[in-house]
Motif scaffolding. Sequence first.
Motif, PDB file in Angstrom:
ATOM      1  N   PHE A  22      -1.985   4.107  16.139  1.00 39.07           N
ATOM      2  CA  PHE A  22      -2.750   3.039  15.500  1.00 39.07           C
ATOM      3  C   PHE A  22      -4.054   3.592  14.948  1.00 39.07           C
ATOM      4  O   PHE A  22      -4.668   4.470  15.545  1.00 39.07           O
ATOM      5  N   GLU A  23      -4.477   3.027  13.814  1.00 36.92           N
ATOM      6  CA  GLU A  23      -5.764   3.392  13.242  1.00 36.92           C
ATOM      7  C   GLU A  23      -6.408   2.124  12.683  1.00 36.92           C
ATOM      8  O   GLU A  23      -5.758   1.335  12.007  1.00 36.92           O
ATOM      9  N   LEU A  24      -7.684   1.943  12.966  1.00 35.59           N
ATOM     10  CA  LEU A  24      -8.453   0.817  12.427  1.00 35.59           C
ATOM     11  C   LEU A  24      -9.045   1.255  11.091  1.00 35.59           C
ATOM     12  O   LEU A  24      -9.525   2.385  10.957  1.00 35.59           O
ATOM     13  N   ARG A  25      -9.017   0.340  10.109  1.00 34.73           N
ATOM     14  CA  ARG A  25      -9.539   0.671   8.783  1.00 34.73           C
ATOM     15  C   ARG A  25     -10.423  -0.463   8.281  1.00 34.73           C
ATOM     16  O   ARG A  25     -10.099  -1.628   8.449  1.00 34.73           O
ATOM     17  N   GLU A  26     -11.504  -0.097   7.634  1.00 38.84           N
ATOM     18  CA  GLU A  26     -12.395  -1.093   7.051  1.00 38.84           C
ATOM     19  C   GLU A  26     -11.807  -1.600   5.749  1.00 38.84           C
ATOM     20  O   GLU A  26     -11.162  -0.846   4.996  1.00 38.84           O
ATOM     21  N   LEU A  27     -12.047  -2.860   5.496  1.00 40.38           N
ATOM     22  CA  LEU A  27     -11.589  -3.522   4.285  1.00 40.38           C
ATOM     23  C   LEU A  27     -12.795  -3.674   3.369  1.00 40.38           C
ATOM     24  O   LEU A  27     -13.822  -4.215   3.758  1.00 40.38           O
ATOM     25  N   VAL A  28     -12.687  -3.155   2.162  1.00 44.21           N
ATOM     26  CA  VAL A  28     -13.785  -3.211   1.210  1.00 44.21           C
ATOM     27  C   VAL A  28     -13.479  -4.274   0.167  1.00 44.21           C
ATOM     28  O   VAL A  28     -12.369  -4.324  -0.374  1.00 44.21           O
ATOM     29  N   GLY A  29     -14.457  -5.115  -0.130  1.00 45.83           N
ATOM     30  CA  GLY A  29     -14.279  -6.177  -1.116  1.00 45.83           C
ATOM     31  C   GLY A  29     -14.256  -5.632  -2.535  1.00 45.83           C
ATOM     32  O   GLY A  29     -14.430  -4.441  -2.777  1.00 45.83           O
ATOM     33  N   GLU A  30     -14.065  -6.544  -3.466  1.00 47.59           N
ATOM     34  CA  GLU A  30     -13.940  -6.181  -4.893  1.00 47.59           C
ATOM     35  C   GLU A  30     -15.217  -5.577  -5.446  1.00 47.59           C
ATOM     36  O   GLU A  30     -16.302  -5.869  -5.083  1.00 47.59           O
ATOM     37  N   GLN A  49      -4.959  -3.387  -0.373  1.00 52.22           N
ATOM     38  CA  GLN A  49      -4.671  -2.368   0.641  1.00 52.22           C
ATOM     39  C   GLN A  49      -3.193  -2.344   1.000  1.00 52.22           C
ATOM     40  O   GLN A  49      -2.636  -1.271   1.259  1.00 52.22           O
ATOM     41  N   ILE A  50      -2.561  -3.495   1.011  1.00 51.52           N
ATOM     42  CA  ILE A  50      -1.113  -3.536   1.267  1.00 51.52           C
ATOM     43  C   ILE A  50      -0.384  -2.764   0.176  1.00 51.52           C
ATOM     44  O   ILE A  50       0.512  -1.964   0.454  1.00 51.52           O
ATOM     45  N   GLU A  51      -0.800  -2.954  -1.064  1.00 54.05           N
ATOM     46  CA  GLU A  51      -0.186  -2.204  -2.161  1.00 54.05           C
ATOM     47  C   GLU A  51      -0.444  -0.703  -2.012  1.00 54.05           C
ATOM     48  O   GLU A  51       0.456   0.118  -2.167  1.00 54.05           O
ATOM     49  N   ALA A  52      -1.676  -0.334  -1.676  1.00 52.85           N
ATOM     50  CA  ALA A  52      -2.026   1.079  -1.538  1.00 52.85           C
ATOM     51  C   ALA A  52      -1.344   1.730  -0.337  1.00 52.85           C
ATOM     52  O   ALA A  52      -0.899   2.878  -0.424  1.00 52.85           O
ATOM     53  N   VAL A 107      -4.610 -18.253  -1.115  1.00 51.93           N
ATOM     54  CA  VAL A 107      -4.183 -17.337  -0.056  1.00 51.93           C
ATOM     55  C   VAL A 107      -2.686 -17.484   0.202  1.00 51.93           C
ATOM     56  O   VAL A 107      -1.964 -16.492   0.292  1.00 51.93           O
ATOM     57  N   LEU A 108      -2.191 -18.717   0.299  1.00 53.91           N
ATOM     58  CA  LEU A 108      -0.762 -18.881   0.579  1.00 53.91           C
ATOM     59  C   LEU A 108       0.078 -18.334  -0.570  1.00 53.91           C
ATOM     60  O   LEU A 108       1.138 -17.741  -0.333  1.00 53.91           O
ATOM     61  N   TYR A 110     -11.034 -14.292  -1.553  1.00 55.30           N
ATOM     62  CA  TYR A 110     -11.729 -13.033  -1.839  1.00 55.30           C
ATOM     63  C   TYR A 110     -11.217 -11.912  -0.931  1.00 55.30           C
ATOM     64  O   TYR A 110     -10.810 -10.844  -1.407  1.00 55.30           O
ATOM     65  N   TRP A 111     -11.219 -12.160   0.377  1.00 56.57           N
ATOM     66  CA  TRP A 111     -10.814 -11.112   1.312  1.00 56.57           C
ATOM     67  C   TRP A 111      -9.300 -10.932   1.344  1.00 56.57           C
ATOM     68  O   TRP A 111      -8.810  -9.829   1.603  1.00 56.57           O
ATOM     69  N   CYS A 112      -8.549 -11.971   1.027  1.00 56.23           N
ATOM     70  CA  CYS A 112      -7.096 -11.814   0.936  1.00 56.23           C
ATOM     71  C   CYS A 112      -6.740 -10.919  -0.255  1.00 56.23           C
ATOM     72  O   CYS A 112      -5.833 -10.088  -0.151  1.00 56.23           O
ATOM     73  N   ARG A 113      -7.453 -11.056  -1.372  1.00 54.19           N
ATOM     74  CA  ARG A 113      -7.224 -10.156  -2.509  1.00 54.19           C
ATOM     75  C   ARG A 113      -7.497  -8.704  -2.105  1.00 54.19           C
ATOM     76  O   ARG A 113      -6.743  -7.792  -2.467  1.00 54.19           O
TER      77      ARG A 113
END
Length: 187
Positions: A179-187, A22-25, A55-56, A14-17
Amino acid sequence: MKLLIASDIHGSAYWCRALMAQIEAESPDTVVLLGDLLYHGPRNDLPRDYAPKEVLAMLNTLADRVVAVRGNCDSEVDQMVLDFPCMADYAIVMDAVPAEGSGGQPASKAEPRLLFCTHGHLFGPQNVPPIARGAALLYGHTHVKEIASRDGVLFVNPGSVSLPKDGSNSYAVYENGAFELRELVGE
């Protein structure tokens, strides 16, 4: 140079997706993974949608642009299924940071900056490796995001992708020497 820095996925599909989105964005040049990629370890609860094989498969699509280090929950078996090196205790990434007074312009006056990447269980704020002032130590392990400076070294922890201990799933971005910290939002 733009880096996306993440740690402590712990096998959560879930969190890897969410991270992959975010990697794509963000479209970083390099993805730095600070360990604990596939397994949750005996001290952690199972993360949401625990599925190490999923995940792998997701992480392997990034193999040509990943720098990864071993976390305390990673094992040699992980290296057998991941398509990028992940067993080193640390990795070093170098960047050229514009010199003071250059107005941020990339010029011949750029100064090298060492980014020491590790999981945090061997090296970290309490056990700093022999690195020069001006370097940055990137680490995970604590599942708590942080950017702090001490004795001329910048300490950056992106927090945890899947099992945060500070209330929010997160990652970090490094771009133009900052450096900047960013929150990760789920689906």
